[in-house]
Design an enzyme around this catalytic site. Structure first.
Site, mmCIF file in Angstrom:
data_model
loop_
_atom_site.group_PDB
_atom_site.id
_atom_site.type_symbol
_atom_site.label_atom_id
_atom_site.label_comp_id
_atom_site.label_asym_id
_atom_site.label_seq_id
_atom_site.Cartn_x
_atom_site.Cartn_y
_atom_site.Cartn_z
ATOM 1 N N CYS A 72 0.829 -1.206 0.000
ATOM 2 C CA CYS A 72 0.000 0.000 0.000
ATOM 3 C C CYS A 72 0.868 1.263 0.000
ATOM 4 C CB CYS A 72 -0.911 -0.015 1.230
ATOM 5 S SG CYS A 72 -2.026 1.401 1.280
ATOM 6 N N CYS A 112 0.581 4.820 6.884
ATOM 7 C CA CYS A 112 -0.043 4.664 8.212
ATOM 8 C C CYS A 112 0.969 3.951 9.133
ATOM 9 C CB CYS A 112 -1.334 3.866 8.099
ATOM 10 S SG CYS A 112 -2.427 4.516 6.813
ATOM 11 N N CYS A 160 0.763 0.163 10.248
ATOM 12 C CA CYS A 160 0.229 -0.870 9.346
ATOM 13 C C CYS A 160 1.275 -1.776 8.710
ATOM 14 C CB CYS A 160 -0.614 -0.199 8.260
ATOM 15 S SG CYS A 160 -1.476 -1.410 7.242
ATOM 16 N N CYS A 216 -19.616 -5.816 4.281
ATOM 17 C CA CYS A 216 -18.855 -4.646 4.693
ATOM 18 C C CYS A 216 -17.557 -4.647 3.890
ATOM 19 C CB CYS A 216 -18.562 -4.757 6.191
ATOM 20 S SG CYS A 216 -17.511 -3.439 6.818
ATOM 21 N N CYS A 233 -19.050 2.413 9.271
ATOM 22 C CA CYS A 233 -18.276 1.737 10.311
ATOM 23 C C CYS A 233 -17.023 2.582 10.479
ATOM 24 C CB CYS A 233 -17.937 0.323 9.846
ATOM 25 S SG CYS A 233 -16.824 -0.549 10.974
HETATM 26 N N1 SAM Z 1 -6.567 0.424 3.282
HETATM 27 C C1 SAM Z 1 -7.815 0.745 3.806
HETATM 28 C C2 SAM Z 1 -7.777 1.966 4.697
HETATM 29 O O1 SAM Z 1 -6.852 2.091 5.486
HETATM 30 O O2 SAM Z 1 -8.675 2.800 4.595
HETATM 31 C C3 SAM Z 1 -8.511 -0.372 4.505
HETATM 32 C C4 SAM Z 1 -7.761 -1.402 5.347
HETATM 33 S S1 SAM Z 1 -7.044 -0.809 6.864
HETATM 34 C C5 SAM Z 1 -6.035 -2.142 7.307
HETATM 35 C C6 SAM Z 1 -8.392 -0.783 8.020
HETATM 36 C C7 SAM Z 1 -8.118 -0.278 9.401
HETATM 37 O O3 SAM Z 1 -7.477 -1.281 10.163
HETATM 38 C C8 SAM Z 1 -7.229 0.928 9.572
HETATM 39 O O4 SAM Z 1 -7.901 2.119 9.365
HETATM 40 C C9 SAM Z 1 -6.791 0.813 11.023
HETATM 41 O O5 SAM Z 1 -7.653 1.545 11.861
HETATM 42 C C10 SAM Z 1 -6.888 -0.682 11.301
HETATM 43 N N2 SAM Z 1 -5.557 -1.244 11.505
HETATM 44 C C11 SAM Z 1 -4.606 -1.434 10.570
HETATM 45 N N3 SAM Z 1 -3.489 -1.925 11.101
HETATM 46 C C12 SAM Z 1 -3.701 -2.053 12.419
HETATM 47 C C13 SAM Z 1 -2.908 -2.504 13.518
HETATM 48 N N4 SAM Z 1 -1.646 -2.877 13.365
HETATM 49 N N5 SAM Z 1 -3.463 -2.525 14.744
HETATM 50 C C14 SAM Z 1 -4.749 -2.122 14.913
HETATM 51 N N6 SAM Z 1 -5.536 -1.677 13.921
HETATM 52 C C15 SAM Z 1 -5.029 -1.632 12.689
HETATM 53 FE FE1 SF4 Z 2 -2.734 1.201 3.440
HETATM 54 FE FE2 SF4 Z 2 -2.604 0.045 5.813
HETATM 55 FE FE3 SF4 Z 2 -3.011 2.656 5.646
HETATM 56 FE FE4 SF4 Z 2 -4.957 0.963 4.875
HETATM 57 S S1 SF4 Z 2 -4.153 1.214 6.945
HETATM 58 S S2 SF4 Z 2 -4.249 2.804 3.804
HETATM 59 S S3 SF4 Z 2 -3.718 -0.687 4.070
HETATM 60 S S4 SF4 Z 2 -1.180 1.575 4.978
#
Ligand code: SAM
Ligand code: SF4
Ligand code: DTB
Length: 345
Positions: free
Chosen positions: A71, A75, A78, A146, A206
């Site tokens: 990606c 973030c 992530c 979802c 959500c």
């Molecule tokens: N890529 C898309 C986005 O970020 O909008 C969707 C998938 S993303 C993995 C969905 C959510 O998972 C993120 O917004 C975050 O809040 C949560 N998330 C991701 N990694 C995480 C982690 N290591 N621990 C807890 N929550 C996490």
């Molecule tokens: Fe990409 Fe992870 Fe951020 Fe979702 S949470 S936008 S998968 S980096």
């Protein structure tokens, strides 16, 4: 945070008893809720919970990563961000048939909602067409659908709705003040815009966040304030405990104390009384006792299965035992159509 006196507890209790969900919560009120003695806070949360839900029912959802890793966003928490070396193997978008098979298996295990996640900044047109096919197939199984695919335009949100998508997950993640410490490649306003597009298309929202990212207590107040003052409360509010992923910027954050996590759940329940409060990421490392406290504080939704998107979840054996011990029953799935018909009566 400063302690709350008996008079303020009475005032807060009265405000929490108001019949209609409030959208005018102030940060000071939310901070005062967090500062309540634990017994007062959880008692208040339980009263609010029981007013709107059967306290023994918990909604069971399942997650599937339909497109993993690579990606472009940064973030800091992530595993899927291309900015970090996490050892995760990136994959292409899954086939419709393989997704359908996973949804069938989830249904057989008792899940009523199926959530598809993709590691995108935003979906491309041909990918979205394929995701729409998946949604239509999963919906035809009689499951609630979802998806979480990153940022959406208004048109993309409408396309997803037309395919039968019930919920769209898009988190605010943290307070507006702390946000830049976590993500720099998209803004808080970008996220609010996507939420507006989802609402505009008539889907359920959500939206929640993550705690345990080294944020201050005031940031947890700020996140719940942002959520509870949206024009409509998200129907579902995931509260994620950070899953610490090695190689990510936030992978070494100091873990949040369990009691502070329960407070987060309780305050979310109180300020958004009619929302599903989802005990999301982080159950893997939580004791049964801590999870039980979360349910007592008003959490009423979990993810089943041994995997979230890329990280671990307790899995069937542990969850079956926990559910039996606590006398939890799966929340029946009420279709969006039945729900709207009920509301119109
Ligand atoms: N890529 C898309 C986005 O970020 O909008 C969707 C998938 S993303 C993995 C969905 C959510 O998972 C993120 O917004 C975050 O809040 C949560 N998330 C991701 N990694 C995480 C982690 N290591 N621990 C807890 N929550 C996490
Ligand atoms: Fe990409 Fe992870 Fe951020 Fe979702 S949470 S936008 S998968 S980096
Ligand atoms: C949400 O708020 N939590 C879920 C769901 N929305 C998509 C995802 C949690 C992901 C945890 C990290 C992982 O497994 O990669």
């Amino acid at each position: 945070m400063a302690a709350v006196d008996a008079m303020e507890i009475r005032n807060l209790t009265a405000r929490c008893a108001e019949a209609q969900p409030r959208h005018d919560w102030t940060r000071a009120e939310i901070a005062a809720l967090f500062a309540l003695p634990f017994s007062d806070l959880t008692w208040l949360a339980q009263q609010v919970h029981r007013r709107h839900f059967d306290p023994n029912q918990v909604q069971m959802s399942t997650l599937l990563s339909i497109k993993t890793g690579g990606c472009p966003e940064d973030c800091g928490y992530c595993s899927q961000s291309a900015h970090f070396e996490t050892g995760l193997k990136a994959t292409k978008l899954m086939d419709v048939q393989a997704t359908l098979a996973a949804a069938q298996a989830a249904k057989a295990q008792g899940a009523s909602r199926f959530c598809m996640g993709a590691a995108w900044r935003n979906p491309k047109a041909h990918d979205l067409d394929k995701v729409c096919d998946m949604i239509a197939e999963v919906k035809a199984l009689g499951m609630e659908t979802c998806a979480t695919l990153g940022m959406l335009t208004g048109e993309q949100a409408q396309q997803l709705r037309a395919a039968g998508l019930d919920y769209y997950n898009h988190n605010l993640d943290t307070s507006p003040e702390h946000y830049a410490e976590v993500i720099t490649t998209r803004s808080y306003q970008d996220r609010l815009d996507t939420l507006e597009h989802v609402r505009g298309a008539g889907m359920k929202v959500c939206c929640g966040g993550i705690v345990g990212m080294g944020e201050a207590a005031t940031d947890r107040v700020g996140l719940l304030h942002s959520l509870a003052t949206l024009p409509a409360h998200p129907e579902s509010v995931p509260v994620n405990m950070l899953m610490q992923v090695e190689g990510t910027r936030l992978g070494q954050s100091a873990p949040l104390d369990g009691i502070d996590f329960v407070r987060m759940i309780a305050v979310a329940r109180i300020v958004m009384p009619q929302s599903m409060v989802r005990l999301s990421a982080g159950r893997e490392t939580m004791s049964d006792e801590l999870q039980a406290l979360c349910f007592l504080a008003g959490a009423n939704s979990i993810f089943l299965g041994d995997r979230l998107l890329t990280t671990k979840n307790p899995g069937q054996d542990r969850d079956t035992a926990l559910i039996a011990k606590l006398g939890i029953v799966p929340m029946p799935y009420v279709t969006v159509e039945e729900d709207s018909a009920e509301a119109a009566e």
